[in-house]
Scaffold this motif. Sequence first.
Motif, PDB file in Angstrom:
ATOM      1  N   LYS A  78       0.838  -1.212   0.000  1.00 50.47           N
ATOM      2  CA  LYS A  78       0.000   0.000   0.000  1.00 50.47           C
ATOM      3  C   LYS A  78       0.863   1.248   0.000  1.00 50.47           C
ATOM      4  O   LYS A  78       0.612   2.177  -0.770  1.00 50.47           O
ATOM      5  CB  LYS A  78      -0.918   0.023   1.224  1.00 50.47           C
ATOM      6  CG  LYS A  78      -2.061  -0.940   1.161  1.00 50.47           C
ATOM      7  CD  LYS A  78      -3.053  -0.733   2.290  1.00 50.47           C
ATOM      8  CE  LYS A  78      -2.406  -0.789   3.642  1.00 50.47           C
ATOM      9  NZ  LYS A  78      -3.335  -0.716   4.765  1.00 50.47           N
ATOM     10  N   GLU A  89      -3.456  -8.454   0.195  1.00 50.62           N
ATOM     11  CA  GLU A  89      -4.671  -8.371   1.011  1.00 50.62           C
ATOM     12  C   GLU A  89      -5.466  -9.676   0.914  1.00 50.62           C
ATOM     13  O   GLU A  89      -5.993 -10.165   1.914  1.00 50.62           O
ATOM     14  CB  GLU A  89      -5.533  -7.189   0.583  1.00 50.62           C
ATOM     15  CG  GLU A  89      -6.723  -7.005   1.489  1.00 50.62           C
ATOM     16  CD  GLU A  89      -7.519  -5.739   1.199  1.00 50.62           C
ATOM     17  OE1 GLU A  89      -8.440  -5.464   1.992  1.00 50.62           O
ATOM     18  OE2 GLU A  89      -7.241  -5.034   0.210  1.00 50.62           O
ATOM     19  N   TYR A 114      -7.759  -7.394  11.262  1.00 50.23           N
ATOM     20  CA  TYR A 114      -7.772  -7.005   9.854  1.00 50.23           C
ATOM     21  C   TYR A 114      -8.839  -5.936   9.595  1.00 50.23           C
ATOM     22  O   TYR A 114      -8.565  -4.932   8.932  1.00 50.23           O
ATOM     23  CB  TYR A 114      -8.004  -8.240   8.968  1.00 50.23           C
ATOM     24  CG  TYR A 114      -8.405  -7.923   7.562  1.00 50.23           C
ATOM     25  CD1 TYR A 114      -7.484  -7.367   6.673  1.00 50.23           C
ATOM     26  CD2 TYR A 114      -9.696  -8.160   7.106  1.00 50.23           C
ATOM     27  CE1 TYR A 114      -7.860  -7.058   5.379  1.00 50.23           C
ATOM     28  CE2 TYR A 114     -10.070  -7.856   5.819  1.00 50.23           C
ATOM     29  CZ  TYR A 114      -9.149  -7.308   4.958  1.00 50.23           C
ATOM     30  OH  TYR A 114      -9.517  -6.997   3.679  1.00 50.23           O
ATOM     31  N   LYS A 118      -8.450  -2.106   8.190  1.00 50.45           N
ATOM     32  CA  LYS A 118      -9.195  -1.592   7.039  1.00 50.45           C
ATOM     33  C   LYS A 118      -9.951  -0.310   7.404  1.00 50.45           C
ATOM     34  O   LYS A 118      -9.969   0.648   6.628  1.00 50.45           O
ATOM     35  CB  LYS A 118     -10.193  -2.635   6.517  1.00 50.45           C
ATOM     36  CG  LYS A 118      -9.587  -3.763   5.739  1.00 50.45           C
ATOM     37  CD  LYS A 118      -9.015  -3.330   4.420  1.00 50.45           C
ATOM     38  CE  LYS A 118     -10.094  -3.040   3.405  1.00 50.45           C
ATOM     39  NZ  LYS A 118      -9.555  -2.686   2.091  1.00 50.45           N
ATOM     40  N   GLU A 121      -7.547   2.473   7.684  1.00 59.85           N
ATOM     41  CA  GLU A 121      -7.108   2.835   6.337  1.00 59.85           C
ATOM     42  C   GLU A 121      -8.122   3.763   5.691  1.00 59.85           C
ATOM     43  O   GLU A 121      -7.768   4.763   5.072  1.00 59.85           O
ATOM     44  CB  GLU A 121      -6.936   1.563   5.498  1.00 59.85           C
ATOM     45  CG  GLU A 121      -6.698   1.807   4.032  1.00 59.85           C
ATOM     46  CD  GLU A 121      -6.754   0.517   3.249  1.00 59.85           C
ATOM     47  OE1 GLU A 121      -7.850   0.154   2.769  1.00 59.85           O
ATOM     48  OE2 GLU A 121      -5.719  -0.129   3.116  1.00 59.85           O
ATOM     49  N   ASN A 122      -9.399   3.450   5.838  1.00 57.16           N
ATOM     50  CA  ASN A 122     -10.464   4.268   5.232  1.00 57.16           C
ATOM     51  C   ASN A 122     -10.572   5.635   5.896  1.00 57.16           C
ATOM     52  O   ASN A 122     -10.915   6.610   5.249  1.00 57.16           O
ATOM     53  CB  ASN A 122     -11.798   3.518   5.281  1.00 57.16           C
ATOM     54  CG  ASN A 122     -11.814   2.316   4.379  1.00 57.16           C
ATOM     55  OD1 ASN A 122     -11.073   2.248   3.400  1.00 57.16           O
ATOM     56  ND2 ASN A 122     -12.643   1.338   4.701  1.00 57.16           N
TER      57      ASN A 122
END
Length: 125
Positions: A78, A89, A114, A118, A121-122
Amino acid sequence: MNNIKLMKKVKELDFQYLHTREQSQRVMVQIATIRGAYGVNNLESNVEALDYERERVWTDKKIEDEFNQYIRFWEWAKESNNEKEIEFENSIKFYIDAINFFDETMAKKLKAKYVELKLNENEVA
């Protein structure tokens, strides 16, 4: 875990016809994980499985360390905009599925980690 159940899964993965790159990746991650976790060698796929309780050889720490390695590859991809980001991923998801085969509690713990990554990350994006 019952050795016959374990070996049935190993053989199912071992002798699966692979149609796509993603399916190949799924099988590779899952077979490596399940074989590693129970110390199954390649020769065992070619003989009839004996009926006994097989002990897991990977500790919870080892399972988490392996998971963290997949996370590190994914995060590296990433950060460097590497084209393999989706593959890394997917490996995380396939690993969690493999763990779920023999330890649902650990799989839930890894999946929660996980999902948290995520979500973070968002939020950053």
